[in-house]
Write a protein that holds these residues in place. Structure first.
Motif, short mmCIF file in Angstrom:
data_model
loop_
_atom_site.label_atom_id
_atom_site.label_comp_id
_atom_site.label_asym_id
_atom_site.label_seq_id
_atom_site.Cartn_x
_atom_site.Cartn_y
_atom_site.Cartn_z
N ALA A 57 -43.72 22.79 -66.45
CA ALA A 57 -44.08 21.48 -65.90
C ALA A 57 -42.89 20.54 -65.94
CB ALA A 57 -45.24 20.88 -66.70
N ALA A 58 -42.83 19.63 -64.97
CA ALA A 58 -41.81 18.58 -64.99
C ALA A 58 -41.98 17.74 -66.25
CB ALA A 58 -41.93 17.71 -63.74
N TRP A 59 -40.86 17.23 -66.78
CA TRP A 59 -40.90 16.52 -68.06
C TRP A 59 -39.99 15.31 -68.04
CZ3 TRP A 59 -44.09 16.50 -71.95
CH2 TRP A 59 -43.70 16.03 -73.21
N SER A 60 -40.46 14.22 -68.58
CA SER A 60 -39.65 13.00 -68.66
C SER A 60 -38.50 13.19 -69.65
CB SER A 60 -40.52 11.83 -69.12
OG SER A 60 -39.71 10.76 -69.53
N GLU A 61 -37.29 12.77 -69.26
CA GLU A 61 -36.16 12.85 -70.17
C GLU A 61 -36.11 11.67 -71.14
OE1 GLU A 61 -32.42 14.76 -68.45
OE2 GLU A 61 -33.43 14.03 -66.64
#
Length: 493
Positions: free
Chosen positions: A248-252
């Motif tokens: 899944a896309a993930w906030s940095e």
């Protein structure tokens, strides 16, 4: 939701939701009704309250309610004990590892200190833990947080062991120290070893990524279960989709563990939850909407439900990660979605907004309650179903109360080929007689509609232990199998 409706979206994907409340107090259900009236399919997470029963959220019949299952991909990791036994688990740990040498194994249960068993903050004694692998029970605190507690106490590795509440379900985490998650049965063996061996030792190893894992899919233990407590006459969840260890896309803004002290940064992560399975089904709904722009939200949901499968990749009925037993429709709904078959379901169960209003009126809500959901001032409830179960839903939830007979009518719309003939197939538990009339449906043209009636009769003398049972009703021809799960509940025994 109102902004999205105004923007003209085709699909709304909501990986959120509250508890079981009447629809007129459920803000998501109210927003979803407005979306459905505009031809927008709303897909929502079933919730992560499993394996307990009756834990579902987002159960309105105009919502697609999505549970979670596993993929055929895994991230194996291994714990080898000093007695030579090797056990497999999972992990996303990607550091240097702990080498090949066995080190001491600690399970801090001396004196019944539960907080140290759970590796809660401040519960581990560094003089005991330093340089060793620590066995931690899962629960109370976050999984990755336990690893930080072990690391800060001087431990070099962690075995994270499930308790009875989690069963055999394994969730991979991007730990900050070498760590392996194991199921309850393996956890119990390691606990016993750590408590009885004079010098318990262990070493942890990591196997990267493997595919073609069997069996899969398996219903996730955390996936919320039926029965539906708001309207028991509607079987929920509707389907399951991939929801365990999902890329899944993930906030940095935060590290992959979500912990403040995790300084690593990545654009992607491996996540689990019905918040992961819901978007998969939303994407499939968008695929169906692109292929069939004229289909209603209920037709799209019907296509996904009636073509779902209930056999895993070993050709066995779907299993439940809690204890590896066979799953049932309260856990997996109609089954695991099948995109290819859903594109051509043959027949669909369609529902109009007016029929949903008749459903609401059959719930004995006040006119004000119905108006709260429907947002129309001229609602009268002059037309309503005799029972909420009469809604043209693609699944059945049969409640036997004082009467041993339940009779429901359904309507199927032909979205396949002209001149199609379907024959009925029934699977019923031993204590129920199911009769379907007619037993064959003939559709001369695409778009034609045909009705059928199902009569369910409970046999006398149902056992107190058999208060719930499951079956199915399917319509079949050479090209298509249109399958509906049936849940039976006895409320008066």
């Amino acid at each position: 939701m109102e902004r999205a409706i105004l923007d003209g979206v085709d699909i709304l994907s909501l990986s959120l939701g509250g508890g079981s409340v009447p629809f007129y107090r459920d803000t998501i259900a109210i927003g979803a009704f407005a979306a459905m009236e505009k031809g927008i399919l709303v897909s929502c997470s079933a919730g992560n309250g499993g394996p307990a029963k009756a834990t579902l959220a987002n159960v309105a019949p105009w919502i697609m309610t999505v549970g979670a299952g596993t993929l055929d991909r895994d991230f194996p990791a291994f714990a080898t004990l000093g007695n030579g036994k090797k056990f497999s688990g999972v992990s996303l740990y990607s550091g240097k590892g702990m080498g090949e040498k066995l080190v001491g194994l600690v399970y801090n249960n001396k004196g019944g200190n539960i907080s140290s068993n759970l590796c809660l903050a401040g519960s581990l004694d560094p003089t005991i833990v330093r340089g060793k692998v620590v066995l931690c029970d899962r629960g109370i605190s976050a999984r990755a947080e336990k690893g930080v507690v072990v690391r800060d106490a001087g431990g070099v590795g962690m075995i994270l062991a499930n308790t009875a509440a989690m069963g055999e379900e394994l969730v991979a985490d991007s730990h900050l120290l070498p760590a392996v998650a194991v199921g309850r049965k393996v956890g119990d063996i390691i606990r016993k070893y750590a408590g009885t061996d004079k010098n318990p030792t262990a070493v942890l190893r990591f196997g990267g990524t493997v595919v073609n894992v069997k069996p899969s899919p398996v219903v996730a233990a955390f996936s919320s279960r039926g029965p539906n407590m708001v309207t028991p006459q509607i079987l929920k969840p509707d389907v399951i989709g991939p929801g365990v260890n999902i890329l899944a896309a993930w906030s940095e803004a935060v590290g992959p563990t979500g912990l403040q002290l995790d300084t690593r940064r990545t654009k992607f992560n491996i996540m689990s939850g019905t918040s992961m399975s819901c978007p998969h089904i939303s994407g499939l709904a968008a695929l169906l909407k692109a292929a069939h722009p004229d289909w209603s939200p209920s037709a799209i949901r019907s296509a996904l439900m009636t073509t779902a499968y209930t056999l895993d990749n070993t050709n066995s009925p779907l299993r439940d990660a809690v204890d590896n037993s066979f799953s049932n429709p309260w856990a997996h709904g109609s089954g695991h979605v099948n995109p290819r078959k859903a594109l051509s379901p043959g027949l669909v169960y369609d529902i109009t907004p007016e029929e949903y209003i008749m459903f609401l009126c059959s719930l004995d809500y006040t006119i004000e309650h119905v108006q709260t959901i429907v947002k129309r001032s001229n609602i009268t409830c002059s037309r309503k179903f005799t029972d909420p179960s009469q809604l043209n839903y693609p699944s059945f939830s049969v409640l036997f109360g004082k009467s041993r007979v339940a009779r429901y009518s359904r309507e199927l719309t032909n979205v396949g080929a002209a001149r199609s003939i379907y024959q009925v197939m029934v699977e019923a538990p031993k204590n129920v007689v199911v009769t379907v009339k007619p037993s064959s449906l003939v559709f001369r043209n695409v778009g034609d509609k045909q009705r059928y009636t199902v009569t369910f009769v409970s046999k006398k003398g149902v056992n107190q232990l058999d208060r719930n049972a499951f079956g199915s009703i399917s319509w079949k021809n050479a090209q298509h199998l249109v399958k509906s799960p049936v849940a039976f509940s006895w409320t008066h025994i």
